[in-house]
Every structure is written in structure tokens, then in C-alpha cells.
Design a protein around this motif. Structure first.
Motif, PDB file in Angstrom:
ATOM      1  N   ILE A  67       0.892  -1.147   0.072  1.00 45.36           N
ATOM      2  CA  ILE A  67       0.020   0.074  -0.075  1.00 45.36           C
ATOM      3  C   ILE A  67       0.866   1.196   0.277  1.00 45.36           C
ATOM      4  O   ILE A  67       0.386   2.425  -0.590  1.00 45.36           O
ATOM      5  CB  ILE A  67      -0.882  -0.049   1.189  1.00 45.36           C
ATOM      6  N   THR A 137     -11.374   3.505   3.592  1.00 51.25           N
ATOM      7  CA  THR A 137     -11.169   3.079   5.057  1.00 51.25           C
ATOM      8  C   THR A 137     -10.341   4.341   5.862  1.00 51.25           C
ATOM      9  O   THR A 137      -9.855   5.016   5.318  1.00 51.25           O
ATOM     10  CB  THR A 137     -10.369   1.910   5.214  1.00 51.25           C
ATOM     11  N   LYS A 138     -10.519   4.333   7.097  1.00 54.92           N
ATOM     12  CA  LYS A 138      -9.822   5.162   8.235  1.00 54.92           C
ATOM     13  C   LYS A 138      -8.219   5.112   7.449  1.00 54.92           C
ATOM     14  O   LYS A 138      -7.651   6.127   7.701  1.00 54.92           O
ATOM     15  CB  LYS A 138      -9.992   4.854   9.599  1.00 54.92           C
ATOM     16  N   LYS A 139      -7.797   3.930   7.622  1.00 54.32           N
ATOM     17  CA  LYS A 139      -6.478   3.718   7.227  1.00 54.32           C
ATOM     18  C   LYS A 139      -5.940   4.545   5.758  1.00 54.32           C
ATOM     19  O   LYS A 139      -5.001   5.063   5.907  1.00 54.32           O
ATOM     20  CB  LYS A 139      -5.976   2.106   7.073  1.00 54.32           C
ATOM     21  N   ARG A 140      -6.787   4.252   4.733  1.00 53.36           N
ATOM     22  CA  ARG A 140      -6.543   4.692   3.609  1.00 53.36           C
ATOM     23  C   ARG A 140      -6.653   6.523   3.749  1.00 53.36           C
ATOM     24  O   ARG A 140      -5.785   7.246   3.030  1.00 53.36           O
ATOM     25  CB  ARG A 140      -7.548   4.303   2.467  1.00 53.36           C
ATOM     26  N   ARG A 141      -7.740   6.807   4.495  1.00 57.28           N
ATOM     27  CA  ARG A 141      -7.659   8.281   4.590  1.00 57.28           C
ATOM     28  C   ARG A 141      -6.523   9.007   5.205  1.00 57.28           C
ATOM     29  O   ARG A 141      -6.043   9.805   4.844  1.00 57.28           O
ATOM     30  CB  ARG A 141      -8.839   8.577   5.513  1.00 57.28           C
ATOM     31  N   PHE A 142      -6.043   8.333   6.510  1.00 56.18           N
ATOM     32  CA  PHE A 142      -4.818   8.708   7.142  1.00 56.18           C
ATOM     33  C   PHE A 142      -3.558   8.662   6.038  1.00 56.18           C
ATOM     34  O   PHE A 142      -3.092   9.588   6.112  1.00 56.18           O
ATOM     35  CB  PHE A 142      -4.783   7.771   8.319  1.00 56.18           C
ATOM     36  N   LEU A 143      -3.541   7.637   5.185  1.00 59.23           N
ATOM     37  CA  LEU A 143      -2.169   7.587   4.612  1.00 59.23           C
ATOM     38  C   LEU A 143      -2.407   8.784   3.394  1.00 59.23           C
ATOM     39  O   LEU A 143      -1.468   9.242   2.868  1.00 59.23           O
ATOM     40  CB  LEU A 143      -2.153   6.060   3.740  1.00 59.23           C
ATOM     41  N   ASN A 144      -3.685   9.015   2.945  1.00 62.78           N
ATOM     42  CA  ASN A 144      -3.903   9.967   1.901  1.00 62.78           C
ATOM     43  C   ASN A 144      -3.492  11.412   2.424  1.00 62.78           C
ATOM     44  O   ASN A 144      -2.850  12.248   1.588  1.00 62.78           O
ATOM     45  CB  ASN A 144      -5.382   9.990   1.495  1.00 62.78           C
TER      46      ASN A 144
END
Length: 331
Positions: A67, A137-144
Motif C-alpha cells: 500500500i 477506510t480510516k487507514k486509507r484516509r490517514f495515508l492519503n
């Protein structure tokens, strides 16, 4: 360069060519980025059908399984695109792609257009009309946010679609493929378009095969040719070959390209649900009957029912002599 096209599926690429002609965008002033999506088979199809097409620049972005590395791929893509300084037009094939939306935000073109991606297009249009956010997902939002990727919605995006959307008439009438189709005679055959709902656990395999058996019986006495979805598994296809009086015909190109390049046209094209039903109806314009077999909604899992009903509502609302809907009892 004047225009930028971002695609990740064979149908999106086909629609990029249609849009380029519709909007009269010069090939030498157009850049296309080919993203490797979730399916390597799809990506190989894009590469195969794009070999003979002329573009100002073709950029290939391979998929990274990790990712974090996908952001590195985006960085490399942006570094290449910045050499062109600006784009007046950006046309994307996958609205749900945060990377494609990010590229639009970064270049802020005068025209932002969504290409058709099959039956998902009306769903995207309806969500945008309601100002709904893409579910990440929260993880995707954070990484973005961490990598400064702007995944904001683009509610004012235009649509280049073969579907009537709201009060908009279809713009995509597949003129490029119609020219390629030319004039062909018909053969007494029925083309059935396979589906990967069993592989996605949207419908049980036994239910799918039972429904297929009823379709084959419906066309008793006619030759039925089964065109598998590119993500159908071989074991299921073997069952179909061994247990039903159909020919399974595996092809390496999208169905629309296979159709226009075939020596003869079938009398009928049918499926349970497929974006190729709508595209075939647009391309053939009455040269063959198009049939959508509607199964009871309880044939599908709960989370899929809404999109299924929306798709068939579109089929039924805009059905005519070219595209008909037949209710199939699968109990």
C-alpha cells in the motif's frame, strides 16, 4: 499537451477513444495513462487493444502490491505529467480512484469528465447528485493525508456516458466502434455474456448454474455461445462445458471489440447483468436483439441488491425493441 486520459480497464480505454473523437481532441495532443488495476488479465487486454492507437504520449503505471508503494507510483506518475505543465481536459475512467481524483485536483483543468465504466456509472451519478462521499477506510484516509493526496470529491464532474443520466441524453454512442463494425450478415447464434458473481460470492455457484440452465432451455434449438467474464474461474467454466449444450468461447479482447471484429453477428446477445448489454445495444442499433434476464433479487446477497435493482431499473426504463428485459424464475 491539451488532454489527459486516465484509465484502468479495457472498457474505460475503449470509451477514452470514443471521447477523444466526440470532443474532437487531437491524438498528438493527448496523453493516456494506463494503470494496472486489480486484474492482470484486464491490463493485458488494455495493452493489446492499445497497440495500434496513436497518442501523443502513453504512460504505463504498474500496480504495487504494498500500500505504501502505490504512493511512490503516484509520485512517479506526477513527475512525468508535470513535464506537460498543464492540461485543459482531464478524462478519467474510475471516479472511485483517489489517485485519479488527486490528479484532477492537482492540474485543475477547464474540463473534468468521467468516462463510462459500465453499470457503475449511473450509481456514481446518483451518489454525486446526493453529495455522498466515497467510502474509504480510516487507514486509507490517514495515508492519503500523510502523503498529501487530495481525494476530495468532484461533484461538478461531467459525464461521457452511454446511459441517460437525469435529464442528460447519452453522449457516448460508440461512433468509433460503429465505423469498425461496418456491414455484417447474421448467423443463427445466441451470445451469452458470462458473469463473475459466483467468484465474488455475490451469488452461489449452484444458483448461477441453475439460472444458466434455464437460459439455455429458453433458447432450445439454437446454438448458444458462452463468452466468459475475464475473472470467471476455470473450474466453473469446465462444469458449463461438460454439463450444458453450449460452446464456451474464450477471447483475449473486450467483448465489444470481439463483437465488431467478428465475421458475422449473432441474432441475439444476452446475459443476467453486464455492461456489455448496454454498449452492444448502442453499437448495433437494432442489428441484433439484446436481452437482460432478470433474476429474483433474493438470488443475490444483501449488499448487492441495491446496485442490482438500480441497474435493472435503468434497463427497464430505457428498454426498447433493441434491449428487452425478461423475468427468469430461479427458484
Amino acid at each position: 499537451m491539451k488532454s489527459l486520459f486516465l484509465v484502468e480497464s479495457p472498457l474505460q480505454y475503449i470509451n477514452a477513444l470514443e471521447a477523444r473523437q466526440f470532443y474532437k481532441l487531437k491524438a498528438e495532443e493527448s496523453v493516456v495513462v494506463l494503470f494496472e488495476g486489480i486484474s492482470i488479465i484486464s491490463f493485458k487486454q488494455i495493452l493489446n487493444i492499445s497497440k495500434q492507437d496513436h497518442w501523443g504520449k502513453v504512460i504505463i503505471i504498474r500496480k504495487n502490491q504494498h500500500i505504501i508503494l502505490r504512493y511512490w507510483s503516484l509520485f512517479l506518475c506526477m513527475r512525468i505529467l508535470r513535464k506537460f505543465q498543464a492540461f485543459e481536459w482531464i478524462l478519467i475512467g474510475e471516479y472511485r480512484s483517489d489517485i485519479m481524483r488527486h490528479i484532477i485536483h492537482k492540474f485543475n483543468p477547464k474540463r473534468k469528465i468521467l468516462l463510462d465504466d459500465g453499470n457503475v456509472t449511473p450509481l456514481i451519478y446518483q451518489k454525486n447528485q446526493r453529495r455522498e462521499l466515497i467510502d474509504l477506510t480510516k487507514k486509507r484516509r490517514f495515508l492519503n493525508q500523510f502523503f498529501w493526496l487530495n481525494d476530495n470529491e468532484i461533484f461538478d464532474i461531467e459525464y461521457f456516458s452511454c446511459f441517460p443520466l437525469g435529464e442528460m441524453k447519452p453522449k457516448n454512442t460508440y461512433e468509433v466502434l460503429k465505423i469498425r463494425l461496418g456491414s455484417k450478415e447474421q448467423r443463427d447464434e445466441v451470445f451469452f455474456l458470462g458473469n463473475n458473481v459466483a467468484e465474488l460470492d455475490i451469488m452461489g455457484e449452484e444458483k448461477y448454474l441453475s439460472a444458466l440452465e434455464k437460459v439455455v432451455s429458453f433458447y432450445k434449438g439454437k446454438k448458444v455461445i458462452y463468452f466468459p467474464h475475464r475473472r470467471e474461474n476455470d473450474m466453473k467454466l469446465k462444469k458449463i462445458e461438460n454439463n450444458y449444450p453450449v460452446e464456451v468461447r474464450r477471447v483475449s479482447a473486450p467483448f465489444e471489440v470481439t463483437l465488431v471484429d467478428s465475421e458475422m453477428l449473432p441474432l441475439e446477445i444476452c446475459s443476467f447483468i453486464s455492461s456489455a448489454l448496454e454498449t452492444s445495444a448502442r453499437i448495433l442499433e437494432g442489428k441484433a436483439q439484446i436481452t437482460a434476464f432478470k433474476l429474483p433479487v433474493n438470488s443475490y446477497i444483501e449488499s448487492y441488491k441495491n446496485s442490482y435493482l438500480t441497474t435493472f431499473a435503468n434497463y427497464e426504463e430505457y428498454s426498447n425493441d433493441d434491449l428487452r428485459v425478461i423475468l427468469l424464475d430461479n427458484n
